[in-house]
Design a protein around this motif. Sequence first.
Motif, PDB file in Angstrom:
ATOM      1  N   UNK A  46     -43.720  19.599 -26.141  1.00  0.00           N
ATOM      2  CA  UNK A  46     -42.327  19.514 -25.726  1.00  0.00           C
ATOM      3  C   UNK A  46     -41.851  20.612 -24.806  1.00  0.00           C
ATOM      4  N   UNK A  47     -42.739  21.519 -24.392  1.00  0.00           N
ATOM      5  CA  UNK A  47     -42.330  22.670 -23.591  1.00  0.00           C
ATOM      6  C   UNK A  47     -42.383  22.360 -22.102  1.00  0.00           C
ATOM      7  N   UNK A  48     -41.547  23.054 -21.338  1.00  0.00           N
ATOM      8  CA  UNK A  48     -41.530  22.909 -19.878  1.00  0.00           C
ATOM      9  C   UNK A  48     -40.755  24.060 -19.278  1.00  0.00           C
ATOM     10  N   UNK A  49     -41.047  24.359 -18.021  1.00  0.00           N
ATOM     11  CA  UNK A  49     -40.240  25.297 -17.249  1.00  0.00           C
ATOM     12  C   UNK A  49     -39.437  24.475 -16.256  1.00  0.00           C
ATOM     13  N   UNK A  50     -38.116  24.504 -16.397  1.00  0.00           N
ATOM     14  CA  UNK A  50     -37.220  23.710 -15.558  1.00  0.00           C
ATOM     15  C   UNK A  50     -36.721  24.589 -14.413  1.00  0.00           C
ATOM     16  N   UNK A  51     -37.111  24.221 -13.198  1.00  0.00           N
ATOM     17  CA  UNK A  51     -36.669  24.963 -12.014  1.00  0.00           C
ATOM     18  C   UNK A  51     -35.428  24.254 -11.474  1.00  0.00           C
ATOM     19  N   UNK A  52     -34.298  24.831 -11.801  1.00  0.00           N
ATOM     20  CA  UNK A  52     -33.006  24.262 -11.451  1.00  0.00           C
ATOM     21  C   UNK A  52     -32.393  25.101 -10.334  1.00  0.00           C
TER      22      UNK A  52
ATOM     23  N   UNK B  45     -35.665  27.944 -16.120  1.00  0.00           N
ATOM     24  CA  UNK B  45     -35.487  28.050 -17.563  1.00  0.00           C
ATOM     25  C   UNK B  45     -36.735  27.567 -18.284  1.00  0.00           C
ATOM     26  N   UNK B  46     -37.361  28.453 -19.053  1.00  0.00           N
ATOM     27  CA  UNK B  46     -38.510  28.096 -19.879  1.00  0.00           C
ATOM     28  C   UNK B  46     -37.993  27.575 -21.213  1.00  0.00           C
ATOM     29  N   UNK B  47     -38.371  26.349 -21.558  1.00  0.00           N
ATOM     30  CA  UNK B  47     -37.878  25.692 -22.770  1.00  0.00           C
ATOM     31  C   UNK B  47     -39.066  25.420 -23.685  1.00  0.00           C
ATOM     32  N   UNK B  48     -39.062  26.073 -24.836  1.00  0.00           N
ATOM     33  CA  UNK B  48     -40.116  25.912 -25.835  1.00  0.00           C
ATOM     34  C   UNK B  48     -39.448  25.554 -27.160  1.00  0.00           C
ATOM     35  N   UNK B  49     -39.334  24.257 -27.476  1.00  0.00           N
ATOM     36  CA  UNK B  49     -38.532  23.854 -28.628  1.00  0.00           C
ATOM     37  C   UNK B  49     -39.234  23.920 -29.975  1.00  0.00           C
ATOM     38  N   UNK B  50     -40.561  24.135 -29.994  1.00  0.00           N
ATOM     39  CA  UNK B  50     -41.290  24.032 -31.252  1.00  0.00           C
ATOM     40  C   UNK B  50     -42.220  25.223 -31.463  1.00  0.00           C
ATOM     41  N   UNK B  51     -42.684  25.347 -32.725  1.00  0.00           N
ATOM     42  CA  UNK B  51     -43.739  26.281 -33.069  1.00  0.00           C
ATOM     43  C   UNK B  51     -43.353  27.733 -32.904  1.00  0.00           C
TER      44      UNK B  51
ATOM     45  N   UNK C 137     -34.737  32.467 -19.420  1.00  0.00           N
ATOM     46  CA  UNK C 137     -34.344  31.896 -18.128  1.00  0.00           C
ATOM     47  C   UNK C 137     -34.183  33.019 -17.115  1.00  0.00           C
ATOM     48  N   UNK C 138     -34.818  32.882 -15.971  1.00  0.00           N
ATOM     49  CA  UNK C 138     -34.723  33.877 -14.909  1.00  0.00           C
ATOM     50  C   UNK C 138     -33.704  33.401 -13.880  1.00  0.00           C
TER      51      UNK C 138
ATOM     52  N   UNK D 221     -28.430  26.034 -16.875  1.00  0.00           N
ATOM     53  CA  UNK D 221     -29.197  26.744 -17.906  1.00  0.00           C
ATOM     54  C   UNK D 221     -28.709  26.364 -19.298  1.00  0.00           C
ATOM     55  N   UNK D 222     -27.407  26.423 -19.499  1.00  0.00           N
ATOM     56  CA  UNK D 222     -26.865  26.124 -20.821  1.00  0.00           C
ATOM     57  C   UNK D 222     -27.125  24.673 -21.214  1.00  0.00           C
TER      58      UNK D 222
END
Length: 247
Positions: A30-36, A41-47, A56-57, A74-75
């Motif tokens: 479920x993880x991804x880095x979203x380049x907006x 924003x690095x999103x790691x929802x589990x583990x 988020x940079x 980001x939010x």
Amino acid sequence: MTAPTDVDLYAGGTATLLAAWEEYARGTSGAAVHRLGGVAAAVFPHGPERGVYNNAVLDRDLLPAERAAALDAMEEVYAVAGIGRFAAWVHEDDRAMRADLERRGYGLDETTRAMGMSLDDLRTPRPSLDLAAADWTEYLRVIEVPTDLLAGADHAAFHVVVVRHDGGNAAAAMAYDHGEDCGIYNVGTLGHARRRGLGTALTTALLHDARDRGRHTASLQATSMAERLYAAIGFRDLGRILEFVPP
């Protein structure tokens, strides 16, 4: 080859960091880095990754409307993932973004020092180290993080070094190559082996290895305790990274 400026080193180090997070995400559910727009924003929802990599940079020197849009994006991406705790990374010179975050109720949580160097400036000789097998689980144990962290990642994508001292594994670190830059991450020494120069020697060895692989620069984020160590090797101060967390 033209010597890199501080701006070049900061941009290269940021790009390497984001590429490393993307590599982590490829093997994490479920993880991804979203380049907006204006933010990555690095999103790691589990583990165990959830407690480490939700960062988020934010881009520097955005216009007011761009800053607002970046913060909104980001939010939203963290809200959709059900993540309430994350860190927004801002360079200390970006006073406008800092003010916008504070107006939204964010508070400063931690700081690190962005540092970078040209490997042409590496003057410290390669140290002689007692190297152990570069086993991923042992690397995680030595840097004292959960031993199932990034269990699904492609560990061959990273350059892991574990050093022995007094008959046991005592220090470890990891490097990751992106383009012409090498990022140095997670330099750690177990308590009984600290203050013996292992961190300096380990970092120096990784820099020599990176130069041998054809990299031209190196980057890292230093804690306040380690800044002098890295400066002595040749790393340049690129400014503090301020980590703001939501209310």
